[in-house]
Design an enzyme around this catalytic site. Structure first.
Site, PDB file in Angstrom:
ATOM      1  N   ASP A 172       0.867  -1.176   0.000  1.00 46.82           N
ATOM      2  CA  ASP A 172       0.000   0.000   0.000  1.00 46.82           C
ATOM      3  C   ASP A 172       0.901   1.223   0.000  1.00 46.82           C
ATOM      4  OD1 ASP A 172      -2.095  -1.775   0.366  1.00 46.82           O
ATOM      5  OD2 ASP A 172      -2.891  -0.791   2.148  1.00 46.82           O
ATOM      6  N   HIS A 206       4.886  -7.443   0.254  1.00 49.25           N
ATOM      7  CA  HIS A 206       4.512  -8.750  -0.261  1.00 49.25           C
ATOM      8  C   HIS A 206       5.178  -9.021  -1.605  1.00 49.25           C
ATOM      9  CE1 HIS A 206       1.249  -9.493   2.729  1.00 49.25           C
ATOM     10  NE2 HIS A 206       1.354  -8.179   2.833  1.00 49.25           N
ATOM     11  N   SER A 257       8.458   4.369   4.397  1.00 49.11           N
ATOM     12  CA  SER A 257       9.689   4.168   3.648  1.00 49.11           C
ATOM     13  C   SER A 257       9.365   3.893   2.188  1.00 49.11           C
ATOM     14  CB  SER A 257      10.536   3.053   4.258  1.00 49.11           C
ATOM     15  OG  SER A 257      11.879   3.213   3.873  1.00 49.11           O
TER      16      SER A 257
END
Length: 282
Positions: free
Chosen positions: A88, A145, A249
């Protein structure tokens, strides 16, 4: 505040000390104080706890546990695509490499070999290939992921600075992602090799991977590398968790010069979510 002034202030800040202090606080079990900090943070940054597997702020014993919270089942279905978005966040830049150079911001590029910790042979594998740079803000879900299935080949921890990686800093500080501390993960996939580079930042107290656990700290000030050969090499499926950040980040993905077509809806600055279509074979 101008972008350049924001970077100047960062030059003056004790970034390492701030990061160490933040890491200690985030890992401390402080009871009601921890819960109050989580509630404040969720309000301040608009965190959607309804998406979390545990939506109650009081259930998290540390700020780290809250920040690396899991999503509820089914919150991010995987698109039917060769490559899905691994996080995200928001798109910083993406597209084709110009030889060995990646676009950081308008008018600013940096070299893949710098990003990859000076490994010339590895960087050559991505000459003329493709890249995507994805920024995770403080409000975002902070697990990372797999964009596609892959077998881990190597991991390298590259020491570096801890500048902010927000859009203003990316515009004003040349070579930002190759200056900051980072963890370079190389995978072999069905369509060839690909790299995922986890870039640290101010207040990012640690980066962890699913197969190693916490990579930093420690911060010994030298490059550390791990190779994964043979049957013991970790194999991850598309959508599996591969790592996580503390606070905001950036993740940079690299592909070699293979036919690749990015999602036509993608554009710099656009919000993205883990599981949406990122790219397909051209």
């Amino acid at each position: 505040m101008s972008d350049r002034l924001a970077v100047l202030l960062q030059h003056l800040l004790p970034k390492q000390a701030l990061t160490t202090l933040a890491g200690r606080f985030a890992s401390t079990e402080a009871g009601a104080l921890t819960t109050a900090a989580i509630r404040w943070f969720a309000r301040r940054y608009g965190v959607d706890l309804a998406e979390a597997a545990e939506p109650d702020p009081a259930a998290y014993r540390t700020f780290n546990a809250f920040f690396t919270r899991a999503l509820r089942a089914g919150a991010r279905p995987l698109a039917d695509a060769a490559w899905v978005c691994p996080v995200d966040g928001a798109i910083s830049q993406f597209g084709a490499l110009d030889g060995d150079r990646l676009l950081q911001a308008k008018g600013s590029t940096y070299r893949a070999v710098e990003l990859l910790g000076g490994d010339t042979a590895l960087a050559r594998r991505f000459d003329g290939g493709h890249f995507a740079t994805l920024y995770l803000s403080p409000k975002d879900y902070h697990r990372i992921h797999m964009p596609a299935a892959g077998r881990l080949a190597s991991m390298v921890h590259v020491p570096g600075a801890l500048y902010s990686v927000n859009p203003a800093t990316a515009r004003a500080l040349p070579g930002l992602f190759a200056r900051n501390e980072r963890v370079v993960c190389l995978f072999d996939g069905e369509r060839g090799p690909f790299a995922m580079v986890l870039v640290g930042a101010t207040i990012v107290g640690s980066m962890a991977t699913a197969w190693h656990g916490v990579v930093n700290p420690p911060r010994p000030g030298r490059v550390r590398s791990w190779r994964y050969d043979g049957a013991d090499a970790p194999v991850l499926r598309q959508g599996d968790e591969m790592g996580r950040f503390l606070l905001g980040s950036t993740v940079v993905l690299l592909w070699p010069a293979v036919p690749l077509r990015f999602n036509p809806q993608w554009a710099p600055g656009r919000a993205v979510r883990f599981g949406e279509a990122m790219a397909d074979d051209a």
